[in-house]
Motif scaffolding. Structure first.
Motif, PDB file in Angstrom:
ATOM      1  N   GLU A 111       1.315  -0.919   0.124  1.00 17.33           N
ATOM      2  CA  GLU A 111      -0.063   0.033  -0.294  1.00 17.33           C
ATOM      3  C   GLU A 111       0.858   1.225   0.518  1.00 17.33           C
ATOM      4  O   GLU A 111       2.087   1.456   0.645  1.00 17.33           O
ATOM      5  CB  GLU A 111      -0.710   0.180   1.503  1.00 17.33           C
ATOM      6  CG  GLU A 111      -1.817  -1.211   1.571  1.00 17.33           C
ATOM      7  CD  GLU A 111      -2.738  -1.145   0.433  1.00 17.33           C
ATOM      8  OE1 GLU A 111      -3.645   0.031  -0.191  1.00 17.33           O
ATOM      9  OE2 GLU A 111      -3.044  -2.482   0.038  1.00 17.33           O
ATOM     10  N   PRO A 112       0.780   2.399  -0.919  1.00 18.50           N
ATOM     11  CA  PRO A 112       1.109   3.533  -0.010  1.00 18.50           C
ATOM     12  C   PRO A 112       1.866   3.844   0.835  1.00 18.50           C
ATOM     13  O   PRO A 112       0.578   3.714   1.508  1.00 18.50           O
ATOM     14  CB  PRO A 112       0.592   5.034  -0.950  1.00 18.50           C
ATOM     15  CG  PRO A 112      -0.506   4.034  -2.130  1.00 18.50           C
ATOM     16  CD  PRO A 112      -0.729   2.049  -0.937  1.00 18.50           C
ATOM     17  N   GLY A 113       2.380   4.103   1.332  1.00 16.76           N
ATOM     18  CA  GLY A 113       2.560   4.419   2.378  1.00 16.76           C
ATOM     19  C   GLY A 113       3.860   3.508   3.321  1.00 16.76           C
ATOM     20  O   GLY A 113       4.655   3.350   4.785  1.00 16.76           O
ATOM     21  N   ASP A 114       4.041   1.861   2.898  1.00 16.25           N
ATOM     22  CA  ASP A 114       3.901   0.878   3.382  1.00 16.25           C
ATOM     23  C   ASP A 114       5.394   1.068   3.719  1.00 16.25           C
ATOM     24  O   ASP A 114       5.799   1.847   2.598  1.00 16.25           O
ATOM     25  CB  ASP A 114       3.729  -0.182   2.852  1.00 16.25           C
ATOM     26  CG  ASP A 114       1.953  -1.287   3.370  1.00 16.25           C
ATOM     27  OD1 ASP A 114       1.721  -0.255   3.871  1.00 16.25           O
ATOM     28  OD2 ASP A 114       2.258  -1.702   2.988  1.00 16.25           O
ATOM     29  N   GLU A 115       5.979   0.757   4.384  1.00 19.03           N
ATOM     30  CA  GLU A 115       8.458   0.207   4.686  1.00 19.03           C
ATOM     31  C   GLU A 115       8.408  -0.476   4.404  1.00 19.03           C
ATOM     32  O   GLU A 115       7.509  -1.685   4.738  1.00 19.03           O
ATOM     33  CB  GLU A 115       8.555   0.988   5.858  1.00 19.03           C
ATOM     34  CG  GLU A 115       8.459   2.567   6.181  1.00 19.03           C
ATOM     35  CD  GLU A 115       8.347   3.238   8.244  1.00 19.03           C
ATOM     36  OE1 GLU A 115       8.556   4.654   7.922  1.00 19.03           O
ATOM     37  OE2 GLU A 115       9.132   2.860   8.311  1.00 19.03           O
ATOM     38  N   VAL A 116       8.933  -0.728   4.012  1.00 25.37           N
ATOM     39  CA  VAL A 116       9.924  -1.619   3.122  1.00 25.37           C
ATOM     40  C   VAL A 116      11.534  -1.826   3.643  1.00 25.37           C
ATOM     41  O   VAL A 116      12.638  -0.583   2.399  1.00 25.37           O
ATOM     42  CB  VAL A 116      10.031  -2.075   2.070  1.00 25.37           C
ATOM     43  CG1 VAL A 116      10.350  -3.161   1.001  1.00 25.37           C
ATOM     44  CG2 VAL A 116       7.892  -2.313   1.069  1.00 25.37           C
ATOM     45  N   THR A 165       6.450  -1.130   8.760  1.00 21.96           N
ATOM     46  CA  THR A 165       7.030  -2.551   8.008  1.00 21.96           C
ATOM     47  C   THR A 165       5.935  -2.983   7.304  1.00 21.96           C
ATOM     48  O   THR A 165       5.236  -3.426   7.511  1.00 21.96           O
ATOM     49  CB  THR A 165       8.146  -2.776   8.959  1.00 21.96           C
ATOM     50  OG1 THR A 165       9.058  -1.657   9.160  1.00 21.96           O
ATOM     51  CG2 THR A 165       9.256  -3.407   7.615  1.00 21.96           C
ATOM     52  N   ARG A 166       5.980  -3.556   6.532  1.00 23.66           N
ATOM     53  CA  ARG A 166       5.582  -4.306   5.659  1.00 23.66           C
ATOM     54  C   ARG A 166       5.633  -5.526   4.561  1.00 23.66           C
ATOM     55  O   ARG A 166       5.277  -6.560   4.309  1.00 23.66           O
ATOM     56  CB  ARG A 166       4.784  -4.512   5.146  1.00 23.66           C
ATOM     57  CG  ARG A 166       3.525  -4.483   3.453  1.00 23.66           C
ATOM     58  CD  ARG A 166       2.206  -5.891   3.977  1.00 23.66           C
ATOM     59  NE  ARG A 166       1.710  -5.906   3.119  1.00 23.66           N
ATOM     60  CZ  ARG A 166       1.322  -6.877   3.211  1.00 23.66           C
ATOM     61  NH1 ARG A 166       1.826  -7.699   4.229  1.00 23.66           N
ATOM     62  NH2 ARG A 166       0.434  -7.688   2.094  1.00 23.66           N
ATOM     63  N   ALA A 167       7.251  -5.071   4.086  1.00 27.08           N
ATOM     64  CA  ALA A 167       8.274  -5.749   3.934  1.00 27.08           C
ATOM     65  C   ALA A 167       9.137  -5.907   3.958  1.00 27.08           C
ATOM     66  O   ALA A 167       9.948  -4.540   4.588  1.00 27.08           O
ATOM     67  CB  ALA A 167       7.181  -6.188   2.532  1.00 27.08           C
ATOM     68  N   VAL A 168      10.460  -7.289   2.987  1.00 26.22           N
ATOM     69  CA  VAL A 168      11.598  -6.468   2.964  1.00 26.22           C
ATOM     70  C   VAL A 168      12.055  -7.381   1.608  1.00 26.22           C
ATOM     71  O   VAL A 168      11.828  -8.633   1.346  1.00 26.22           O
ATOM     72  CB  VAL A 168      12.451  -7.602   4.379  1.00 26.22           C
ATOM     73  CG1 VAL A 168      14.125  -8.051   3.547  1.00 26.22           C
ATOM     74  CG2 VAL A 168      11.935  -7.250   5.645  1.00 26.22           C
ATOM     75  N   ILE A 169      13.005  -6.796   1.087  1.00 24.14           N
ATOM     76  CA  ILE A 169      13.072  -6.761  -0.148  1.00 24.14           C
ATOM     77  C   ILE A 169      14.357  -7.867   0.089  1.00 24.14           C
ATOM     78  O   ILE A 169      15.484  -6.829   0.491  1.00 24.14           O
ATOM     79  CB  ILE A 169      13.564  -6.115  -0.800  1.00 24.14           C
ATOM     80  CG1 ILE A 169      12.019  -5.632  -0.812  1.00 24.14           C
ATOM     81  CG2 ILE A 169      13.647  -6.630  -2.756  1.00 24.14           C
ATOM     82  CD1 ILE A 169      12.510  -4.203  -2.822  1.00 24.14           C
ATOM     83  N   LEU A 170      14.706  -9.120  -0.512  1.00 29.23           N
ATOM     84  CA  LEU A 170      15.908  -9.780   0.153  1.00 29.23           C
ATOM     85  C   LEU A 170      16.628 -10.618  -0.639  1.00 29.23           C
ATOM     86  O   LEU A 170      15.634 -11.696  -1.377  1.00 29.23           O
ATOM     87  CB  LEU A 170      15.843 -11.059   1.741  1.00 29.23           C
ATOM     88  CG  LEU A 170      17.332 -11.752   1.914  1.00 29.23           C
ATOM     89  CD1 LEU A 170      18.297 -11.216   2.705  1.00 29.23           C
ATOM     90  CD2 LEU A 170      16.602 -13.042   2.634  1.00 29.23           C
ATOM     91  N   ASN A 171      17.936 -10.061  -1.400  1.00 31.07           N
ATOM     92  CA  ASN A 171      18.436 -10.592  -2.679  1.00 31.07           C
ATOM     93  C   ASN A 171      19.988 -11.151  -2.312  1.00 31.07           C
ATOM     94  O   ASN A 171      20.436 -10.926  -1.813  1.00 31.07           O
ATOM     95  CB  ASN A 171      18.382  -9.746  -2.871  1.00 31.07           C
ATOM     96  CG  ASN A 171      20.000 -10.014  -4.864  1.00 31.07           C
ATOM     97  OD1 ASN A 171      20.372  -9.157  -5.087  1.00 31.07           O
ATOM     98  ND2 ASN A 171      19.894 -10.914  -5.682  1.00 31.07           N
ATOM     99  N   THR A 172      19.262 -12.611  -2.251  1.00 30.99           N
ATOM    100  CA  THR A 172      21.212 -13.606  -2.002  1.00 30.99           C
ATOM    101  C   THR A 172      20.789 -14.963  -2.798  1.00 30.99           C
ATOM    102  O   THR A 172      19.541 -15.188  -3.426  1.00 30.99           O
ATOM    103  CB  THR A 172      20.676 -14.024  -0.476  1.00 30.99           C
ATOM    104  OG1 THR A 172      22.067 -15.332   0.042  1.00 30.99           O
ATOM    105  CG2 THR A 172      19.376 -14.979  -0.385  1.00 30.99           C
ATOM    106  N   PRO A 173      21.792 -14.805  -3.617  1.00 34.23           N
ATOM    107  CA  PRO A 173      23.098 -14.680  -4.110  1.00 34.23           C
ATOM    108  C   PRO A 173      22.993 -13.201  -4.019  1.00 34.23           C
ATOM    109  O   PRO A 173      21.652 -13.236  -4.811  1.00 34.23           O
ATOM    110  CB  PRO A 173      23.805 -15.465  -4.777  1.00 34.23           C
ATOM    111  CG  PRO A 173      23.636 -16.763  -4.622  1.00 34.23           C
ATOM    112  CD  PRO A 173      21.454 -16.848  -3.556  1.00 34.23           C
TER     113      PRO A 173
END
Ligand code: PMP
Ligand code: GLN
Length: 397
Positions: A111-116, A165-173
């Motif tokens: 949603e607009p305003g959600d923190e990631v 906080t609504r989400a985390v973007i996690l990149n691995t590797p």
């Protein structure tokens, strides 16, 4: 018209660094170790599968969530290589590359305003995707340590989480650092996600490109309590040397899949039908496994070669645990040349030495963290790497 036509939310992002440097490399005839794409041909069995799919007439719209046989092949692939058993039709959405999957996650789940929470350095599409969704990034820096590794500080990670906080973007590797997140690091992230009821958008496009048996790729979706709150994204491009095919996917439980599909159906509706057929062959056949084993062995050699040569030239280099990128500290060289920062050094290296790289400060909001580094891509023919080293040696010694 007096006002710029580009929408305000995207105006600050300019042109992608990959397009910009590749154009500069072309203009100057530079050896291109910037954009991450193989400069060798794609596997024959895949090209034949694509050709066959077109010839036999698989050329009309596909099912929006993916051709059934591809969804099934992805489910098998994910289960075999460290994922979890998933329902191919209710939990998998085929997208036009991981790039579309990322956009579909942001537009369909935020949603607009959600923190990631976003780790920096970050892949360049993450911030524009969040901006399009009206979401707000909260950054956690992967600090470059003196031994060349990249580390999370737990207090900084904890501080990035809050009531919105609504989400985390996690990149691995991880692109660009080559870091493979450890089980302990993933557990720390998972615990915070559970505490704050946040989801994870897990970008795992380099899932099969790891080089250290002690540091295998682990999908955060397999940690306790995480399957229900994780969308795993991947694609065919890196694993099968077909970055131009843009066949990707999002794997998530049905309640999250619903959001991804809500956006996907209007972003592209469906993804290229013949290439989906070829992708299904790629992910389910025995040739696929042999190809991936061969490719990782080849990349492991190129990684060692380029690291050794860069070290010999005076760069500070640590071998990456995964991906096909090397982050090298250029300060000893650039200071000697009177150049400051990665952008200036990258430009000099492209125009004067004839070798194009990526200046990683563009992947940081806190630019100073990336200014002493350069990113080299080693997903290239051996002769391309020889040419790059030869040119750098001529210009630098
Ligand atoms: N995420 C990361 C970390 C990447 O490096 C890439 C490849 N450029 C992508 C996503 C995009 O993947 P695709 O080419 O499948 O859209
Ligand atoms: N993923 C590739 C890289 O990091 C490039 C992708 C692109 O050009 N958009 O170099």
């Amino acid at each position: 018209m007096s006002t710029p036509a580009t929408a305000t939310r995207l105006r600050s992002f300019g042109t992608s660094i990959f397009a910009e440097i590749t154009q500069l490399a072309t203009e100057h005839g530079a050896v291109n170790l910037s954009q991450g794409f193989p400069d060798f041909d794609s596997p024959e069995f895949l090209k034949q599968a694509a050709r066959h799919a077109i010839i036999v007439g698989n050329n009309q719209y596909a099912r929006t969530q993916g051709m059934p046989r591809l969804n099934e092949a992805i489910a098998g692939w994910f289960r075999r290589f460290g994922g979890r058993p998933v329902d191919p039709h209710d939990e998998i959405t085929v997208t036009s590359g991981c790039t579309e999957a990322l956009a579909a996650c942001c537009l369909g789940l935020l949603e607009p305003g959600d923190e990631v929470v976003v780790f920096e350095p970050y892949y360049d599409a993450y911030l524009p995707d969040l901006a399009m969704a009206g979401a707000v990034p909260r950054f956690v820096t992967l600090h470059a340590e003196t031994d060349g590794s990249f580390a999370i500080q737990e207090d900084e990670l904890r501080a990035a989480f809050g009531a919105r906080t609504r989400a985390v973007i996690l990149n691995t590797p991880h692109n660009p650092t080559g870091k493979v997140f450890s089980r302990e690091e993933l557990a720390m992230i998972a615990a915070l996600c559970i505490e704050h009821d946040a989801i994870v958008i897990a970008d795992e496009v380099y899932e099969r490109l790891t080089y250290d048996p002690d540091k295998p790729h682990i999908s955060i979706a397999t940690l306790p309590g995480m399957a229900e709150r994780t969308v795993v994204l991947s694609s065919l491009g890196k694993t099968f040397s077909v970055t131009g095919w843009k066949i990707g996917w999002a794997i998530a439980p049905p309640h999250l899949t619903a959001g991804v599909r809500a956006a996907h159906q209007f972003l592209t509706y469906a993804t290229s039908t013949p290439l989906q057929h070829a992708a299904a062959d790629a992910l389910s056949g025995v040739k696929a496994q042999a190809y991936v084993t061969e490719l990782t062995a080849l990349y492991a050699d190129r990684r060692r070669f380029l690291c050794d040569e860069l070290r010999d030239l005076g760069f500070g280099v640590n071998e990456p645990e995964g991906t096909y990128f090397i982050m090298a500290d250029h300060t000893a060289i650039s200071e000697r040349l009177g150049l400051s920062g990665d952008i200036e050094f990258c430009r000099w290296l492209t125009t004067e030495a004839g070798v194009a790289t990526i200046p990683p400060s563009v992947f940081y909001t806190n630019k100073a963290e990336g200014e002493r580094l350069l990113r080299f891509a080693f997903c290239k023919r051996q002769k391309t790497l020889y040419a790059a080293i030869w040119r750098m040696r001529r210009a630098l010694t």
